[in-house]
Design a protein around this motif. Structure first.
Motif, PDB file in Angstrom:
ATOM      1  N   VAL A 334      48.474  22.894  34.985  1.00 20.12           N
ATOM      2  CA  VAL A 334      48.052  23.010  36.376  1.00 20.12           C
ATOM      3  C   VAL A 334      47.926  24.475  36.776  1.00 20.12           C
ATOM      4  CG1 VAL A 334      50.178  23.001  37.734  1.00 20.12           C
ATOM      5  CG2 VAL A 334      48.264  21.613  38.443  1.00 20.12           C
ATOM      6  N   LEU A 335      48.794  25.338  36.242  1.00 21.09           N
ATOM      7  CA  LEU A 335      48.677  26.753  36.588  1.00 21.09           C
ATOM      8  C   LEU A 335      47.440  27.363  35.952  1.00 21.09           C
ATOM      9  CD1 LEU A 335      52.359  28.014  36.579  1.00 21.09           C
ATOM     10  CD2 LEU A 335      50.935  27.357  38.488  1.00 21.09           C
ATOM     11  N   GLY A 336      47.124  26.945  34.724  1.00 21.48           N
ATOM     12  CA  GLY A 336      45.898  27.424  34.099  1.00 21.48           C
ATOM     13  C   GLY A 336      44.688  27.028  34.922  1.00 21.48           C
ATOM     14  N   ALA A 337      44.669  25.758  35.360  1.00 22.26           N
ATOM     15  CA  ALA A 337      43.538  25.277  36.153  1.00 22.26           C
ATOM     16  C   ALA A 337      43.415  26.063  37.454  1.00 22.26           C
ATOM     17  CB  ALA A 337      43.708  23.790  36.438  1.00 22.26           C
ATOM     18  N   PHE A 338      44.540  26.253  38.150  1.00 26.57           N
ATOM     19  CA  PHE A 338      44.456  26.936  39.444  1.00 26.57           C
ATOM     20  C   PHE A 338      44.132  28.414  39.276  1.00 26.57           C
ATOM     21  CE2 PHE A 338      46.771  23.320  41.458  1.00 26.57           C
ATOM     22  CZ  PHE A 338      45.812  23.060  42.409  1.00 26.57           C
ATOM     23  N   ALA A 339      44.564  29.020  38.171  1.00 27.58           N
ATOM     24  CA  ALA A 339      44.224  30.428  37.945  1.00 27.58           C
ATOM     25  C   ALA A 339      42.707  30.574  37.853  1.00 27.58           C
ATOM     26  CB  ALA A 339      44.896  30.925  36.667  1.00 27.58           C
ATOM     27  N   VAL A 340      42.059  29.640  37.145  1.00 25.79           N
ATOM     28  CA  VAL A 340      40.594  29.703  37.026  1.00 25.79           C
ATOM     29  C   VAL A 340      39.951  29.416  38.379  1.00 25.79           C
ATOM     30  CG1 VAL A 340      38.599  28.682  35.936  1.00 25.79           C
ATOM     31  CG2 VAL A 340      40.655  29.084  34.599  1.00 25.79           C
ATOM     32  N   VAL A 341      40.451  28.378  39.050  1.00 25.73           N
ATOM     33  CA  VAL A 341      39.863  28.003  40.337  1.00 25.73           C
ATOM     34  C   VAL A 341      39.977  29.156  41.333  1.00 25.73           C
ATOM     35  CG1 VAL A 341      40.091  26.454  42.306  1.00 25.73           C
ATOM     36  CG2 VAL A 341      40.258  25.548  40.009  1.00 25.73           C
ATOM     37  N   ALA A 342      41.105  29.876  41.298  1.00 21.41           N
ATOM     38  CA  ALA A 342      41.310  30.979  42.235  1.00 21.41           C
ATOM     39  C   ALA A 342      40.202  32.012  42.089  1.00 21.41           C
ATOM     40  CB  ALA A 342      42.675  31.634  41.988  1.00 21.41           C
ATOM     41  N   VAL A 343      39.857  32.351  40.832  1.00 24.38           N
ATOM     42  CA  VAL A 343      38.841  33.388  40.613  1.00 24.38           C
ATOM     43  C   VAL A 343      37.452  32.854  40.925  1.00 24.38           C
ATOM     44  CG1 VAL A 343      37.856  34.942  38.932  1.00 24.38           C
ATOM     45  CG2 VAL A 343      40.292  34.471  38.888  1.00 24.38           C
ATOM     46  N   VAL A 344      37.151  31.659  40.438  1.00 24.12           N
ATOM     47  CA  VAL A 344      35.799  31.119  40.617  1.00 24.12           C
ATOM     48  C   VAL A 344      35.508  30.854  42.089  1.00 24.12           C
ATOM     49  CG1 VAL A 344      34.293  29.186  40.105  1.00 24.12           C
ATOM     50  CG2 VAL A 344      35.731  30.121  38.320  1.00 24.12           C
ATOM     51  N   ALA A 345      36.463  30.250  42.778  1.00 24.92           N
ATOM     52  CA  ALA A 345      36.242  29.918  44.180  1.00 24.92           C
ATOM     53  C   ALA A 345      36.101  31.188  45.003  1.00 24.92           C
ATOM     54  CB  ALA A 345      37.410  29.085  44.696  1.00 24.92           C
ATOM     55  N   ASP A 436      22.147  23.313  37.092  1.00 26.88           N
ATOM     56  CA  ASP A 436      21.769  23.939  38.358  1.00 26.88           C
ATOM     57  C   ASP A 436      22.665  25.133  38.696  1.00 26.88           C
ATOM     58  OD1 ASP A 436      23.645  21.946  38.360  1.00 26.88           O
ATOM     59  OD2 ASP A 436      23.560  21.652  40.517  1.00 26.88           O
ATOM     60  N   SER A 437      22.602  26.139  37.867  1.00 21.38           N
ATOM     61  CA  SER A 437      23.396  27.320  38.141  1.00 21.38           C
ATOM     62  C   SER A 437      22.476  28.448  38.576  1.00 21.38           C
ATOM     63  CB  SER A 437      24.158  27.715  36.891  1.00 21.38           C
ATOM     64  OG  SER A 437      24.636  29.009  37.041  1.00 21.38           O
ATOM     65  N   ALA A 438      22.724  28.961  39.779  1.00 20.96           N
ATOM     66  CA  ALA A 438      21.860  30.017  40.297  1.00 20.96           C
ATOM     67  C   ALA A 438      22.323  31.379  39.785  1.00 20.96           C
ATOM     68  CB  ALA A 438      21.895  29.984  41.820  1.00 20.96           C
ATOM     69  N   ASP A 439      23.621  31.504  39.635  1.00 21.14           N
ATOM     70  CA  ASP A 439      24.217  32.809  39.387  1.00 21.14           C
ATOM     71  C   ASP A 439      24.811  32.822  37.979  1.00 21.14           C
ATOM     72  OD1 ASP A 439      25.433  35.200  39.553  1.00 21.14           O
ATOM     73  OD2 ASP A 439      27.058  34.536  40.871  1.00 21.14           O
ATOM     74  N   LEU A 440      24.275  33.681  37.109  1.00 23.53           N
ATOM     75  CA  LEU A 440      24.811  33.709  35.746  1.00 23.53           C
ATOM     76  C   LEU A 440      25.437  35.060  35.406  1.00 23.53           C
ATOM     77  CD1 LEU A 440      22.263  31.678  33.629  1.00 23.53           C
ATOM     78  CD2 LEU A 440      24.628  31.121  34.145  1.00 23.53           C
ATOM     79  N   THR A 441      25.750  35.846  36.447  1.00 23.93           N
ATOM     80  CA  THR A 441      26.397  37.132  36.179  1.00 23.93           C
ATOM     81  C   THR A 441      27.789  36.889  35.616  1.00 23.93           C
ATOM     82  OG1 THR A 441      27.063  37.090  38.476  1.00 23.93           O
ATOM     83  CG2 THR A 441      25.227  38.530  37.900  1.00 23.93           C
ATOM     84  N   PRO A 442      28.165  37.671  34.585  1.00 17.40           N
ATOM     85  CA  PRO A 442      29.486  37.470  33.996  1.00 17.40           C
ATOM     86  C   PRO A 442      30.591  37.746  35.016  1.00 17.40           C
ATOM     87  CG  PRO A 442      28.147  38.950  32.661  1.00 17.40           C
ATOM     88  CD  PRO A 442      27.414  38.735  33.923  1.00 17.40           C
ATOM     89  N   ILE A 443      31.686  36.993  34.914  1.00 16.00           N
ATOM     90  CA  ILE A 443      32.831  37.218  35.789  1.00 16.00           C
ATOM     91  C   ILE A 443      33.839  38.075  35.037  1.00 16.00           C
ATOM     92  CG2 ILE A 443      34.687  36.121  37.074  1.00 16.00           C
ATOM     93  CD1 ILE A 443      33.000  33.672  37.302  1.00 16.00           C
ATOM     94  N   GLU A 444      34.146  39.246  35.609  1.00 19.70           N
ATOM     95  CA  GLU A 444      35.159  40.109  34.984  1.00 19.70           C
ATOM     96  C   GLU A 444      36.523  39.748  35.538  1.00 19.70           C
ATOM     97  OE1 GLU A 444      34.819  42.540  32.705  1.00 19.70           O
ATOM     98  OE2 GLU A 444      32.708  41.978  32.501  1.00 19.70           O
TER      99      GLU A 444
END
Lengths: 487, 101
Positions: A334-345, A436-444
């Motif tokens: 759950v922490l792994g999932a939320f860590a990703v969600v925090a950055v993506v969101a 349907d992805s508009a934005d493909l810039t890499p996430i640092e």
């Protein structure tokens, strides 16, 4: 008096004060944000230290105990704290003001959790729980500029305060009938006097107490807060609620049912089974139509509470070992999932499943972490979540010989697992196959967060492939509970 | 009439019930908050009377902690409510609908 036992709590409080002091020397918010790295480093050191020590004993006249169960959960909370702190450091870019206060409040909530793990007296139980809960009111409503965060804060406030009122009234009734607030004495009195177990007022008190603790677990019928609060709260807070707050409910229920009120708990399998079944059904079915990731994880956390309660309903040594193992796997997933969600969101401005589109190309590590977390939560081998669910189901099936209703409970749980596959795989599909992805810039992402994600992946794999170490520690931790062993 | 433990307990149960009813049926969030406080105080009354009739001071001690915690809860809670009120200009729970499916 044995104050040396409280070393871990002192260390966390000291760290919180250090963060406050460091704040005085930082003049811009970017500097303040970096304090989070210091705090996570120190917390990691405290956490590592907790794995080296094995203190035993009690303090404050038996109100505070340090036993293997308490130590196991203290390590759990510290590990949760480290990961959440790293995620907070990344997330804190969003805060206009009050960056270091956010870290401090998290450390105070962590202190409450550490104390709750050791509570052996209703007074310490109440104070530790409230230290955690009142801090969470602030943490949930922290984004004052966002209505959703404030609304989540107010909802959490009203419902958590109501559950606290149930808890304290339950404590009053149990105290009134048994005449003691100490868990050890309560256990002795219940054992000595069998009429006490049948007392109606005591039963009502225990039921209210159970409701108050079930709120922390997000179990039916006190689960309504979870989806709203998970969605509205800042994501690190959500992660902390999902792993930490739930574990507090677990450790207190274990201690109450296994030590203090064992005689009483023996008669309540039916209630626990019904609550567990309804919680699983509610969580799994309501998660189906969700498009918001955090809300979906909120419902999935309700379903997890149901699986945990199944372990309680088994009332056996293997059930409590399974609960601890499940929690360990749940922590990393759950922490792994939320860590990703925090950055993506953060990037997308919303936590929709659609925001994940193209994540596999934007940041493969984050995509892999989220995928593994979903697979682990869904309970697919060989990851941690599978083994946790398997152990819980096994412990419940073992009891089926004595009482046939256990088989139905496992049937309901398997139905829940199958339903949950749909919404977990929805997320994985969005990560890898969504067009349907508009934005493909890499996430640092910063390197501490990268290491944390690797740690989560490693944890999920390690627990799934080499479960022996954690199983052994869980068996040692629950050995002092009075639950019968079938083997 | 001799006032015994039962009388205190009945009063505290009634208070708890009124508080709970207030939380469940009132629509103004501040009144809901008052209901919550009433529930806590009902528990306090129960604790104090049990403590007196059990001849044990733990219950009295517990009440001090409950009062302190309730004060902290009010401080944080009212701050949250005021912050929300500033955003929404309303104190009615029906309007708390940002977070929905």
């Amino acid at each position: 008096m044995n104050a040396g036992l409280l070393l871990l709590e002192y260390a966390v409080i000291g760290l919180a004060l250090l963060v406050v002091a460091l704040d005085l020397f930082c003049h811009d918010s970017d500097r303040r944000r970096q304090i989070g790295l210091v705090a996570s480093g120190c917390l990691a050191a405290i956490c590592a230290y907790s794995f080296l020590i094995h203190p035993e004993g009690s303090a404050f006249g038996g109100a505070y105990v340090m036993d293997p169960l308490a130590l196991w959960f203290k390590r759990f909370f510290l590990l949760t704290g480290v990961i959440v702190m790293v995620v907070s450091t990344e997330y804190a870019k969003q805060f206009e003001t009050g960056v270091s206060e956010y870290y401090v409040l998290q450390l105070f909530a962590l202190t409450g959790m550490l104390f709750a793990a050791s509570a052996n007296h209703f007074m310490l139980l109440f104070v530790a729980l409230e230290l955690m809960t009142v801090t969470f009111y602030v943490l949930v409503g922290y984004m004052r500029q966002r209505v959703s965060s404030l609304e989540a804060g107010v909802k959490y406030l009203v419902l958590a305060a109501m559950s606290s009122a149930f808890l304290i009234y339950g404590i009053a009734l149990v105290y009134g009938v048994s005449g003691t607030m100490d868990f050890t004495q309560l256990g002795n009195r219940l054992q000595a006097d069998h009429d006490l177990t049948g007392n109606v007022v005591l039963r009502l008190g225990m039921l209210l107490l159970f409701l108050g603790l079930a709120f922390k677990l997000a179990a039916f019928p006190v689960q309504i807060w979870a989806p709203d609060v998970y969605e509205g709260a800042p994501t690190p807070t959500t992660a902390f609620l999902a792993a930490g707050s739930k574990a507090v409910g677990v450790v207190l229920l274990l201690r109450l049912m296994g030590q203090a009120a064992y005689e009483f708990a023996l008669g309540s399998e039916k209630l626990l089974m019904i609550v567990a079944g309804l919680t699983i059904l509610y969580g799994s079915l309501c998660a189906l139509p969700q498009r918001n990731l955090k809300r979906m994880l909120g419902y999935s956390s309700i379903a997890s509470a149901g699986y945990l309660l199944m372990g309680f309903a088994a009332m056996s040594a293997s059930g409590s070992v399974a609960i601890l193992y499940y929690m360990a796997g749940y922590l990393f997933s759950v922490l792994g999932a939320f860590a990703v969600v925090a950055v993506v969101a953060n990037r997308a401005g919303a936590a929709d499943v659609g925001a994940l589109a193209g994540l596999s190309r934007r940041n493969p590590l984050m995509a892999a972490t989220l995928t593994m977390a979903m697979v682990s939560l869904a309970g697919i081998p060989p990851l941690a979540g599978f083994f946790g669910k398997f152990l819980i189901f096994k412990s419940v099936l073992e009891q089926g010989v004595n009482y046939g209703a256990y088989y139905y409970l496992v049937g309901v749980a398997i139905f829940g697992v199958i339903v949950s596959l749909y919404y977990y795989f929805n997320v994985i599909r969005a990560v890898y196959w969504s067009k349907d992805s508009a934005d493909l810039t890499p996430i640092e992402i910063s390197s501490p967060l990268r290491y944390t994600l690797w740690a989560c992946i490693g944890g999920m794999l390690w627990l799934g492939l080499y479960p022996q170490v954690v199983l052994k520690s869980a068996a040692a931790a629950t050995a002092l509970l009075k639950l019968p062993s079938l083997n | 009439m001799n006032v015994g433990l039962e009388h205190f307990q009945i009063v505290s149960a009634v208070l708890f019930g009124i508080g709970l009813l207030g939380v469940l049926i009132r629509r103004n969030i501040f009144v809901i908050y008052m209901g919550l406080e009433m529930m806590l105080n009902a528990a306090n009354l129960s604790l104090v009377s049990f403590s007196r009739f059990n001849n044990d001071l733990d219950g009295q001690l517990m009440v001090f902690f409950v009062i302190t915690v309730a004060a902290a809860e009010v401080a944080v809670g009212l701050a949250l409510l005021v912050a929300l009120y500033r955003k929404r200009q309303s104190a009615h729970v029906e309007e708390l609908t940002t977070l929905k499916l």
